[in-house]
Write an enzyme that holds these catalytic residues in place. Structure first.
Site, mmCIF file in Angstrom:
data_model
loop_
_atom_site.group_PDB
_atom_site.id
_atom_site.type_symbol
_atom_site.label_atom_id
_atom_site.label_comp_id
_atom_site.label_asym_id
_atom_site.label_seq_id
_atom_site.Cartn_x
_atom_site.Cartn_y
_atom_site.Cartn_z
ATOM 1 N N ASN A 248 -4.562 -7.141 -6.639
ATOM 2 C CA ASN A 248 -3.346 -6.898 -5.726
ATOM 3 C C ASN A 248 -3.421 -7.868 -4.764
ATOM 4 O O ASN A 248 -2.281 -8.824 -4.398
ATOM 5 C CB ASN A 248 -3.133 -5.609 -5.179
ATOM 6 C CG ASN A 248 -3.259 -4.402 -5.968
ATOM 7 O OD1 ASN A 248 -2.849 -4.658 -7.267
ATOM 8 N ND2 ASN A 248 -3.568 -3.430 -5.524
ATOM 9 N N ASP A 249 -4.590 -8.174 -4.195
ATOM 10 C CA ASP A 249 -4.773 -9.279 -3.260
ATOM 11 C C ASP A 249 -4.959 -10.639 -3.748
ATOM 12 O O ASP A 249 -4.580 -11.869 -3.176
ATOM 13 C CB ASP A 249 -5.894 -8.971 -2.129
ATOM 14 C CG ASP A 249 -5.445 -7.920 -1.229
ATOM 15 O OD1 ASP A 249 -4.505 -8.210 -0.578
ATOM 16 O OD2 ASP A 249 -6.042 -6.932 -0.694
ATOM 17 N N HIS B 178 0.850 -1.242 -0.023
ATOM 18 C CA HIS B 178 0.142 -0.035 0.046
ATOM 19 C C HIS B 178 0.839 1.275 0.021
ATOM 20 O O HIS B 178 0.387 2.296 -0.490
ATOM 21 C CB HIS B 178 -0.896 0.014 1.308
ATOM 22 C CG HIS B 178 -2.193 -0.843 0.966
ATOM 23 N ND1 HIS B 178 -2.046 -2.377 1.296
ATOM 24 C CD2 HIS B 178 -3.418 -0.839 0.058
ATOM 25 C CE1 HIS B 178 -3.112 -2.834 0.837
ATOM 26 N NE2 HIS B 178 -4.047 -1.855 -0.008
ATOM 27 N N GLU C 97 -11.240 -10.778 -4.347
ATOM 28 C CA GLU C 97 -9.683 -10.619 -4.463
ATOM 29 C C GLU C 97 -9.232 -11.722 -3.445
ATOM 30 O O GLU C 97 -8.140 -11.791 -3.028
ATOM 31 C CB GLU C 97 -9.286 -9.411 -3.573
ATOM 32 C CG GLU C 97 -10.127 -9.136 -2.271
ATOM 33 C CD GLU C 97 -9.726 -7.536 -2.014
ATOM 34 O OE1 GLU C 97 -8.898 -6.842 -2.152
ATOM 35 O OE2 GLU C 97 -10.498 -7.020 -0.969
ATOM 36 N N ARG D 186 -15.143 2.113 -1.118
ATOM 37 C CA ARG D 186 -15.085 0.863 -0.588
ATOM 38 C C ARG D 186 -15.019 1.086 0.825
ATOM 39 O O ARG D 186 -14.436 1.891 1.418
ATOM 40 C CB ARG D 186 -13.792 0.141 -1.168
ATOM 41 C CG ARG D 186 -13.561 -1.081 -0.365
ATOM 42 C CD ARG D 186 -12.266 -1.701 -0.793
ATOM 43 N NE ARG D 186 -10.970 -1.008 -0.550
ATOM 44 C CZ ARG D 186 -9.823 -1.281 -0.594
ATOM 45 N NH1 ARG D 186 -9.464 -2.356 -1.564
ATOM 46 N NH2 ARG D 186 -8.870 -0.610 -0.222
ATOM 47 N N ARG E 236 -10.571 4.355 -1.589
ATOM 48 C CA ARG E 236 -10.184 3.615 -0.345
ATOM 49 C C ARG E 236 -10.270 4.117 0.881
ATOM 50 O O ARG E 236 -9.315 5.091 1.315
ATOM 51 C CB ARG E 236 -8.549 3.292 -0.522
ATOM 52 C CG ARG E 236 -8.095 2.362 -1.893
ATOM 53 C CD ARG E 236 -6.762 1.881 -1.655
ATOM 54 N NE ARG E 236 -6.293 0.815 -2.375
ATOM 55 C CZ ARG E 236 -5.923 0.794 -3.630
ATOM 56 N NH1 ARG E 236 -5.830 1.858 -4.277
ATOM 57 N NH2 ARG E 236 -5.481 -0.201 -4.237
ATOM 58 N N ARG F 132 2.511 -9.239 -0.402
ATOM 59 C CA ARG F 132 2.568 -8.219 -1.394
ATOM 60 C C ARG F 132 3.625 -7.155 -0.951
ATOM 61 O O ARG F 132 4.235 -6.352 -1.674
ATOM 62 C CB ARG F 132 1.095 -7.909 -1.977
ATOM 63 C CG ARG F 132 0.455 -7.024 -0.847
ATOM 64 C CD ARG F 132 -0.936 -6.876 -1.053
ATOM 65 N NE ARG F 132 -1.193 -5.492 -1.553
ATOM 66 C CZ ARG F 132 -2.487 -4.819 -1.766
ATOM 67 N NH1 ARG F 132 -3.609 -5.750 -1.673
ATOM 68 N NH2 ARG F 132 -2.486 -3.890 -2.121
#
Ligand code: PEP
Ligand code: MG
Length: 590
Positions: A479-480, A213, A456, A357, A320, A490
């Site tokens: 990403n996840d 992140h 995800e 989200r 986000r 990650r």
């Protein structure tokens, strides 16, 4: 001497500037720039802070002066004298003043910067006694930092604008307008956010993966950045000249004039390319065969909305919201604060859709640095995202009410992260209904929202029928999805080479999700970093993806790919790529 450090390329472009090392002091140190008019006041603050520590030592000296020689070892008296001497030392105080006057650092930042410069000198000393004085100096600096907490500081000033300078200027100039490159061992996403409106021309961190992140926020700053550069914070010295090549993931330290000229040229080329792409801003994203493609923005704060519009986004595909919750010493934003923030985002997008989200706290996104989850062995597999929300229904209901209220002011979509179980889905939907009922009960207006789920976790991608039954739309969080499919953290640079968006398992899960959504006529978007990677645009188009959400900075480059693609002709090739054992090899020949 010129040398280079290799890391992971996270944000493109070239940056050239002087290194600013963020010292890893045990005390949380604020870093901000003061105005030129505040220099004297800041030096006074520093003086007050230092004097408070000098007074403390004097008091200690006085109290031990009253004791007998038996109770006060001679060494203690001598040590206090040394501490007083260090506090008056010209190199320390003069150096700190230099950083305040020349670079406009706040007193704390200036002090930790100078501390680091002196600490390096101590490290190089032959004499063991002198080398040991480093610990004393660090102790004293911490005392001064603590004392500074009690001395009022000027309000955080607005960011200074970076003035563009020629290479020649850069070499000669040592004034406050020199571009600065931030180097740190690690930066939390919240730290990154704090630097969002700062003057830094680039970032380098020792740790972190490409889709950590911290890297994601670095990318959203739209300035060159390299993460996972291992020893950068130890090898680079305060104020060294540094080049970041964000395309190659390389950091060049102390460049020679020839290298500097070469990178200066590359930098100008990049600017020209960005200028060319700028002309596509108002061009609709339609493929050669007439397929309309939705290019959306990922944002962290409501204030990012104008940038998203400016970049040509036709909405926000991922807000986000957890960034509203971070860096607040654990104090969560209340319903009103959140409502205002979501409303600002919706109004900022002038009627275009905004997908909010719900909070995705946990793993590499702690609420606060101090609250970092070191207690659990695998925080990425722990109480994260929707699990965190369902564990604290009162907090979750507050957020849901705020989003539903904000939906009165625009086209809001509600997106739920990290779902895997049907029971979680049912619980979540019940809480959304409860939030609505609570607002009705209070007589507060709320608006309609489409509700979507992030795909995800592989388990979600393999049970899509459940998700499609309950939700209006899906958003693939690659990403996840990559992290959990391949069991690769990650955020861990030591396994970054295995973090592969083109692994056949990942591609098959992505393809499955797009196909299942379109079979049922439900929109599917992709909001992970893959959406902004132009080397993957054609593949995703071929797999049937029609909605991409990414950092605003990537939108025009992806649009260029869309405009050049014939989506229909890419289908057969994309199917072959997904069926391949090593899709990466087939990718080069569409
Ligand atoms: C993702 O996982 O792809 C995603 C978009 O969410 P985040 O990066 O915030 O985890
Ligand atoms: Mg995610």
């Amino acid at each position: 001497m010129t040398f280079s450090i290799h890391g992971l390329a996270v944000a493109r472009g070239i940056a050239i500037g002087r290194a600013v090392l963020v010292a890893s002091s045990r005390i949380d140190v604020a870093h901000y720039f003061i105005e030129a008019s505040q220099v004297e006041a800041e030096i006074d603050r520093l003086r007050l802070g230092r004097n408070a520590v000098v007074d403390e030592i004097h008091r200690l000296q006085a109290s031990i002066g009253n004791m007998g020689p038996k109770e006060t070892p001679h060494e203690l008296k001598a040590l206090l004298d040394v501490h007083l001497m260090l506090l008056q030392d010209d190199e320390l105080i003069g150096g700190v003043k230099h950083w305040i006057t020349q670079r406009l650092y706040n007193a704390e930042w200036a002090l930790t910067t100078q501390l680091e410069v002196i600490a390096r000198q101590f490290d190089e000393m032959e004499d063991e006694y002198l080398r040991e004085r480093k610990a004393d100096l660090e102790q004293l600096a911490e005392k001064v930092l603590r004392a500074l907490k009690g001395v009022a500081s000027p309000v955080l000033p607005p960011a200074r604008a970076l003035r563009k300078k020629s290479q020649q200027d850069l070499l000669l100039d040592d004034t406050v307008d020199v571009p600065l490159i931030l180097i740190a061992h690690d930066l939390s996403p919240a730290d990154m956010l704090q630097f969002k409106h700062s003057v830094f021309a680039g970032f380098i961190t020792d740790v972190g993966g490409k889709t950590s992140h911290t890297a994601i926020v670095a990318r959203s700053l739209n300035i060159p950045a390299v993460v996972g550069a291992r020893l950068a914070s130890q090898l680079v010295r305060q104020d060294d000249w540094v080049i970041i090549d964000g395309d190659a993931g390389v950091v060049v330290v102390d460049p020679s004039p020839i290298i500097l000229a070469e990178y200066g040229f590359k930098q100008r080329q990049g600017e020209l390319e960005r200028g060319r792409l700028g002309r596509l801003r108002h061009t609709p994203a339609v493929t050669l065969d007439g397929q309309k493609i939705e290019l959306l923005a990922n944002i962290e704060m409501p204030e990012d909305a104008p940038g998203a519009l400016q970049a040509g986004a036709v909405g926000v595909g991922l807000f986000r919201s957890e960034f509203l919750f971070m860096g607040r010493q654990g104090r969560l934003p209340n319903e009103e604060e959140q409502y205002q923030a979501y409303r600002r985002a919706l109004e900022g997008m002038h009627g275009l859709p905004v997908t909010i989200r719900t909070v995705d706290i946990g793993a590499d996104k702690p609420l606060d640095k101090a609250l970092r989850d070191d207690a659990h062995l695998n925080p990425a597999l722990g109480l994260r995202a929707i699990r965190w929300s369902l564990a604290d229904p009162a907090m979750f209901l507050t957020q849901l009410r705020a989003i539903l209220r904000a939906a009165v002011h625009g086209q809001a979509n509600l997106l739920i992260p990290m779902l895997a179980h049907a029971s979680e889905i049912r619980q979540t939907l019940a809480l959304i209904e409860q939030a609505r009922a609570e607002l009705d009960h209070r007589g507060v207006a709320h608006g309609p929202v489409k509700i979507g789920a992030m795909i995800e976790i592989p388990a979600a991608a393999l049970t899509l029928q459940v998700f499609l039954r309950y939700f209006d739309f899906l958003s693939i969080g690659t990403n996840d999805l990559i992290q959990y499919t391949l069991a690769i953290d990650r955020a861990d640079e030591s396994v970054a080479h295995l973090y592969d968006p083109l692994h056949p398992a990942v591609l098959r899960l992505v393809a499955l999700t797009i196909a299942a959504g379109s079979a049922q006529g439900k929109p599917v978007s992709l909001c992970g970093e893959m959406a902004g990677d132009i080397s993957l645009t054609r593949l995703l188009l071929g797999l049937g993806l029609r909605s991409f959400s990414m950092h605003p900075a990537q939108i025009l480059a992806v649009k260029q790919e869309v405009l050049r693609a014939d989506a229909g002709k890419l289908v057969a090739w994309a199917e072959q790529v997904v069926a391949d054992d090593e899709p990466g090899l087939r990718m080069s020949k569409p």
